[in-house]
Design an enzyme around this catalytic site. Sequence first.
Site, PDB file in Angstrom:
ATOM      1  N   LYS A   1      73.226  54.408 131.751  1.00 27.69           N
ATOM      2  CA  LYS A   1      71.888  53.638 131.835  1.00 27.69           C
ATOM      3  C   LYS A   1      72.338  52.369 132.377  1.00 27.69           C
ATOM      4  O   LYS A   1      72.934  51.536 131.786  1.00 27.69           O
ATOM      5  CB  LYS A   1      71.115  53.721 131.025  1.00 27.69           C
ATOM      6  CG  LYS A   1      69.581  53.764 131.092  1.00 27.69           C
ATOM      7  CD  LYS A   1      68.834  53.912 129.698  1.00 27.69           C
ATOM      8  CE  LYS A   1      67.438  54.176 129.939  1.00 27.69           C
ATOM      9  NZ  LYS A   1      66.639  54.103 128.411  1.00 27.69           N
TER      10      LYS A   1
HETATM   11  O1  G3P Z   1      63.198  54.602 127.865  1.00 32.16           O
HETATM   12  C1  G3P Z   1      62.588  53.118 128.063  1.00 32.16           C
HETATM   13  C2  G3P Z   1      61.791  53.204 126.840  1.00 32.16           C
HETATM   14  O2  G3P Z   1      62.408  53.368 125.646  1.00 32.16           O
HETATM   15  C3  G3P Z   1      60.943  51.829 126.856  1.00 32.16           C
HETATM   16  O3  G3P Z   1      59.908  52.142 125.954  1.00 32.16           O
HETATM   17  O4  G3P Z   1      58.100  51.623 124.438  1.00 32.16           O
HETATM   18  O5  G3P Z   1      60.065  50.226 124.578  1.00 32.16           O
HETATM   19  O6  G3P Z   1      58.545  50.293 126.484  1.00 32.16           O
HETATM   20  P1  G3P Z   1      59.057  50.740 125.252  1.00 32.16           P
END
Ligand code: G3P
Length: 226
Positions: free
Chosen positions: A86
């Site tokens: 990533k």
């Molecule tokens: O895969 C990326 C994701 O984990 C981000 O999620 O909820 O932190 O915006 P969030």
Amino acid sequence: MKFFLDTASLEEIKEAVSWGAVAGVTTNPTLYARIGGKIQDFEEHINKICTLVKGPVSAEVTAPDAAGMVAQGRELAAIAKNVAVKVPMTLEGLAATRILANEGIEVNMTLVFSVSQAILAARAGARYVSPFVGRFDDIAEDGVVHLVNIIIALGNYDFSNDGPKGERIEVIAASIRNPSHVSQAALAGADIATVPFGVLKKCATHPLTTNGLAAFEADWEKVKQA
Ligand code: G3P
């Protein structure tokens, strides 16, 4: 649409894999910190996840510069065959992606919020691109609209010669916060939704299913006593 689990928790991965629909896992530094992960255990932890799921497991680089990202990316890719590296959507990240893709290493380009970023990621050879949905909602914009735009734009072109193995770039709908995001991602044609454990559980439930099952159980008691 495939489901990936967006977590670094081995317990969550084990349980969700048993439900039969998890095709991969995505992690990020925040998710690893959330489980109390230590830096010296990171690679072993990714290796454990790779033994729990057959599909791609995203492990994120943390270096700010392309050379550092490439070095980390090579190390992460060497952990297991199903690691996807990533890489954040920056100019340095794009440069690192091109080098890693040329070496046959699959890159998941993350923190993507716009069509132009997604196209650049695809041209740099990313195997996956991760538009974030929920973080737009956090700033009072409709994240699904941005996801739809990215899917349409990527669908206008053939990027298969840009990637590591001649495969079509796949869109991972990320930053998914609720079952509605999952439904919208599927309707938009996202290849994958990476979903937190709690949201995946909610996706399997519906009040009419719960009520219907309760009625069947009550009626079956009547049958047993008839
Ligand atoms: O895969 C990326 C994701 O984990 C981000 O999620 O909820 O932190 O915006 P969030």
